[in-house]
Every structure is written in structure tokens, then in C-alpha cells.
Design a protein around this motif. Structure first.
Motif, PDB file in Angstrom:
ATOM      1  N   THR A  34       0.833  -1.191   0.000  1.00 22.02           N
ATOM      2  CA  THR A  34       0.000   0.000   0.000  1.00 22.02           C
ATOM      3  C   THR A  34       0.876   1.251   0.000  1.00 22.02           C
ATOM      4  O   THR A  34       1.977   1.253   0.542  1.00 22.02           O
ATOM      5  CB  THR A  34      -0.941   0.022   1.218  1.00 22.02           C
ATOM      6  N   ALA A  60       0.575   5.899  -4.157  1.00 27.85           N
ATOM      7  CA  ALA A  60       0.513   7.343  -4.396  1.00 27.85           C
ATOM      8  C   ALA A  60       1.843   8.026  -4.114  1.00 27.85           C
ATOM      9  O   ALA A  60       2.174   9.049  -4.728  1.00 27.85           O
ATOM     10  CB  ALA A  60      -0.587   7.971  -3.538  1.00 27.85           C
ATOM     11  N   VAL A  76       3.967   7.582  -7.258  1.00 30.08           N
ATOM     12  CA  VAL A  76       3.448   8.426  -8.340  1.00 30.08           C
ATOM     13  C   VAL A  76       3.799   9.888  -8.093  1.00 30.08           C
ATOM     14  O   VAL A  76       4.194  10.614  -9.007  1.00 30.08           O
ATOM     15  CB  VAL A  76       1.927   8.249  -8.485  1.00 30.08           C
ATOM     16  N   ARG A  77       3.707  10.326  -6.837  1.00 29.07           N
ATOM     17  CA  ARG A  77       4.022  11.720  -6.521  1.00 29.07           C
ATOM     18  C   ARG A  77       5.499  12.021  -6.790  1.00 29.07           C
ATOM     19  O   ARG A  77       5.835  13.109  -7.286  1.00 29.07           O
ATOM     20  CB  ARG A  77       3.688  12.013  -5.058  1.00 29.07           C
ATOM     21  N   MET A 133      -2.362  -0.108  -7.532  1.00 28.32           N
ATOM     22  CA  MET A 133      -2.626   1.208  -8.101  1.00 28.32           C
ATOM     23  C   MET A 133      -4.089   1.344  -8.512  1.00 28.32           C
ATOM     24  O   MET A 133      -4.742   2.363  -8.253  1.00 28.32           O
ATOM     25  CB  MET A 133      -1.722   1.439  -9.323  1.00 28.32           C
ATOM     26  N   LYS A 134      -4.624   0.300  -9.136  1.00 31.88           N
ATOM     27  CA  LYS A 134      -6.028   0.324  -9.549  1.00 31.88           C
ATOM     28  C   LYS A 134      -6.958   0.369  -8.344  1.00 31.88           C
ATOM     29  O   LYS A 134      -8.013   1.014  -8.380  1.00 31.88           O
ATOM     30  CB  LYS A 134      -6.337  -0.917 -10.400  1.00 31.88           C
ATOM     31  N   GLU A 145      -6.188   1.455  -5.110  1.00 34.69           N
ATOM     32  CA  GLU A 145      -6.013   2.581  -4.185  1.00 34.69           C
ATOM     33  C   GLU A 145      -6.169   3.956  -4.817  1.00 34.69           C
ATOM     34  O   GLU A 145      -6.437   4.939  -4.111  1.00 34.69           O
ATOM     35  CB  GLU A 145      -4.610   2.523  -3.556  1.00 34.69           C
ATOM     36  N   THR A 146      -5.945   4.056  -6.126  1.00 31.34           N
ATOM     37  CA  THR A 146      -5.879   5.377  -6.753  1.00 31.34           C
ATOM     38  C   THR A 146      -6.672   5.416  -8.052  1.00 31.34           C
ATOM     39  O   THR A 146      -7.210   4.408  -8.513  1.00 31.34           O
ATOM     40  CB  THR A 146      -4.408   5.760  -7.070  1.00 31.34           C
ATOM     41  N   ASP A 147      -6.677   6.599  -8.644  1.00 27.95           N
ATOM     42  CA  ASP A 147      -7.259   6.774  -9.981  1.00 27.95           C
ATOM     43  C   ASP A 147      -6.179   6.785 -11.051  1.00 27.95           C
ATOM     44  O   ASP A 147      -6.465   7.064 -12.218  1.00 27.95           O
ATOM     45  CB  ASP A 147      -8.050   8.092 -10.042  1.00 27.95           C
ATOM     46  N   PHE A 148      -4.935   6.495 -10.680  1.00 26.00           N
ATOM     47  CA  PHE A 148      -3.837   6.476 -11.637  1.00 26.00           C
ATOM     48  C   PHE A 148      -3.839   5.169 -12.424  1.00 26.00           C
ATOM     49  O   PHE A 148      -4.394   4.165 -11.978  1.00 26.00           O
ATOM     50  CB  PHE A 148      -2.489   6.635 -10.918  1.00 26.00           C
ATOM     51  N   ASP A 149      -3.192   5.189 -13.577  1.00 30.86           N
ATOM     52  CA  ASP A 149      -3.025   3.970 -14.368  1.00 30.86           C
ATOM     53  C   ASP A 149      -1.654   4.008 -15.044  1.00 30.86           C
ATOM     54  O   ASP A 149      -0.911   4.999 -14.945  1.00 30.86           O
ATOM     55  CB  ASP A 149      -4.142   3.806 -15.399  1.00 30.86           C
ATOM     56  N   GLU A 154      -2.750  14.805   0.927  1.00 30.07           N
ATOM     57  CA  GLU A 154      -1.726  15.343   0.030  1.00 30.07           C
ATOM     58  C   GLU A 154      -0.601  16.002   0.817  1.00 30.07           C
ATOM     59  O   GLU A 154       0.579  15.923   0.426  1.00 30.07           O
ATOM     60  CB  GLU A 154      -2.340  16.349  -0.953  1.00 30.07           C
TER      61      GLU A 154
END
Length: 202
Positions: A20, A23, A26-27, A52-53, A55-59, A168
Motif C-alpha cells: 500500500t 501514491a 506516483v508523486r 494502483m487500480k 487505491e488510486t485513480d492512476f493507471d 496530500e
């Protein structure tokens, strides 16, 4: 004739595993992508993509937009698997306990652990953002062995003195401290500057 070595950008290997905290990785990529003189080489494990799928909206499309190079975790022939590929440090963020154990034992069955193994043998900076709680004696022993090899163990422990108001804020403080370890200084988060009210301890 005087030899002038070629100038290359700073290079960092960024690995994202299935623990986990995707993010955070990615940051880091978002921040480093803003520097023209920094090149990022990224590998995301199969479970890292799954997390990633979840926990986040990133891909992965977004990851490819941020990174200079992206490799499959199964591609052990990638440049970052060789010591001849020069880079300035590697960050595994987040780092699962499985990946930690594999790095500690030199079990390089996929690209993340192979790249980390190479980073250690070439005496380059390696930082592991280890994610697990509570920690068992197995986890602690693995961390101790790697720490003795000058690997930086960096559990993403939040700081309260910054008085974070959003997730954030927590991410930016953690990422800022991670990048501090590589000499990349950010002013995107509050830094400790002493007690503003010195009488608080009286």
C-alpha cells in the motif's frame, strides 16, 4: 588530447511494488518529471499495478507520461538490470516485505529485485520505502542486514509538527524527505525550524 566525458542527465530508477502507498511513488514521478535534467526509469510490479487500480485513480498510461522509460517487471534484460547502466540512485516506493526479503537475499527473479541487487553491488544509493505494520523480527532482521549495506530504510512515517490538513500534505512531506536523501531539495512542505513558542516546554 584532453578527454571530456559526456554529460548525461541525472538518472533515477523508481520501482513500485504491491504494498500500500502507490501514491507516494506516483508523486515522486510527478515531481521529478518537472526537471529537465532528471531522467526516470520506472518499473511497476504486477501487484503494484493491481494496488494502483485499487487505491488510486492512476493507471499505467499516466505513469508512462511521467517517466522517461518504463520497463516490464518481467524484463530482466532491461538496461537497469546491468551495472554498466549508470544511474544516480534507486527508490523502491512502496517496498513490500516480499521485495525487501528478496533484495536482502539476492533473489533476483524479476526486474525490481535485479535492479536493486545491481544498485547495491555498484555501491549506488538505494532507498526502500518499506510498508508494513506491525513489524515482525523477520522484517526487522531483513532491514538491519540491508541497513548495514548502506541501504536507506525509509518507513513512510507521517510528521505531525507540519500540522497536515490533507492526505496530500502527508504525501508531500514524506516525498520531500525521501528526495532529500538524494540531494533534491523541495520547498513544497513545511520544514522543522525550531519551536515558535519556546515557553511550551516550561
Amino acid at each position: 588530447m584532453i578527454y571530456t566525458p559526456p554529460v548525461r542527465p541525472l538518472r533515477y530508477v523508481i520501482a513500485i511494488t504491491g504494498a500500500t502507498g502507490v501514491a507516494l511513488g506516483v508523486r515522486i514521478l510527478e515531481i521529478l518529471s518537472k526537471y529537465d535534467n532528471i531522467e526516470t526509469h520506472v518499473v511497476v510490479s504486477r501487484w503494484g499495478i493491481a494496488t494502483m487500480k485499487f487505491e488510486t485513480d492512476f493507471d499505467m498510461k499516466y505513469i508512462r507520461e511521467l517517466a522517461d522509460k518504463v520497463y516490464s517487471s518481467s524484463d530482466v534484460s532491461a538496461p537497469i538490470s546491468s551495472g554498466s547502466f549508470q544511474h544516480d540512485g534507486m527508490i523502491v516506493v512502496p517496498c513490500s516485505m516480499k521485495t525487501l526479503a528478496a533484495i536482502r537475499s539476492g533473489y533476483t527473479d524479476e526486474l525490481i529485485t535485479r535492479a536493486a541487487d545491481v544498485t547495491i553491488k555498484e555501491r549506488r544509493p538505494l532507498l526502500l520505502v518499506t510498508r508494513e505494520t506491525p513489524l515482525s523480527s523477520i522484517h526487522l532482521d531483513n532491514m538491519k542486514v540491508l541497513c548495514d549495506m548502506n541501504v536507506i530504510i525509509f518507513p513512510p512515517v507521517m510528521a505531525f509538527y507540519t500540522k497536515p490538513k490533507t492526505i496530500e500534505d502527508v504525501i508531500d512531506q514524506t516525498v520531500g524527505r525521501i528526495l532529500d536523501c538524494f540531494g533534491i531539495h523541495l520547498d513544497t512542505f513545511p520544514r522543522w525550524n525550531g519551536l515558535s513558542e519556546p515557553n511550551v516546554v516550561s
